[in-house]
Design an enzyme around this catalytic site. Sequence first.
Site, PDB file in Angstrom:
ATOM      1  N   GLU A  53       7.487   0.914  -4.499  1.00 29.10           N
ATOM      2  CA  GLU A  53       7.349   2.344  -4.453  1.00 29.10           C
ATOM      3  C   GLU A  53       8.992   2.857  -3.886  1.00 29.10           C
ATOM      4  O   GLU A  53       8.636   3.958  -4.375  1.00 29.10           O
ATOM      5  CB  GLU A  53       5.904   2.021  -3.159  1.00 29.10           C
ATOM      6  CG  GLU A  53       5.117   0.598  -3.960  1.00 29.10           C
ATOM      7  CD  GLU A  53       5.141  -0.467  -3.433  1.00 29.10           C
ATOM      8  OE1 GLU A  53       3.992  -0.832  -3.081  1.00 29.10           O
ATOM      9  OE2 GLU A  53       6.246  -0.926  -2.951  1.00 29.10           O
ATOM     10  N   CYS A  86       3.342  -1.668   1.729  1.00 24.50           N
ATOM     11  CA  CYS A  86       3.466  -2.107   2.939  1.00 24.50           C
ATOM     12  C   CYS A  86       2.910  -1.054   3.656  1.00 24.50           C
ATOM     13  O   CYS A  86       3.278  -0.427   3.624  1.00 24.50           O
ATOM     14  CB  CYS A  86       4.690  -2.902   3.453  1.00 24.50           C
ATOM     15  SG  CYS A  86       6.288  -1.416   2.857  1.00 24.50           S
ATOM     16  N   CYS A  89       6.267   1.399   3.252  1.00 20.88           N
ATOM     17  CA  CYS A  89       5.708   2.194   1.714  1.00 20.88           C
ATOM     18  C   CYS A  89       4.640   3.525   2.151  1.00 20.88           C
ATOM     19  O   CYS A  89       4.671   4.140   1.324  1.00 20.88           O
ATOM     20  CB  CYS A  89       5.404   1.361   1.102  1.00 20.88           C
ATOM     21  SG  CYS A  89       6.852   0.311  -0.260  1.00 20.88           S
TER      22      CYS A  89
END
Length: 130
Positions: A53, A86, A89
Amino acid sequence: MDALLIAATKARENAYAKYSNFRVGAALETDDGRIISGCNVENATYGLTICAERVAIVKAISDGEQPRTFRRIAICADTGRLTPPCGACRQIIWEFCGDIPIILVNLAGMTKEYTARDLLPEAFDDSLLT
């Protein structure tokens, strides 16, 4: 399948995941419909690993896209249960993309859509600094 999901799935194939074998692809759609993809790139010192990402977002910004001018992002991992971004991100998505749709997909074709706010309620942003 939607072009954004296809791009995320294809980006996953380029992942450098020799330590975890956990390959992830992401694809970010700009306001004008352009798709910018990224994959995770691991490092022997795991802390220097960068997620798919963040790679896609950094590529977009370095290519001249302005923050918060994105329509949506798709994230693909080869897992039975869909894999959300996560925490780091989630914060990067919030700051650079705003409350955009986040579409999770796996290789079996399962999908689920969230908003950035769904995944990061009460997000930290620059309005808290003033």
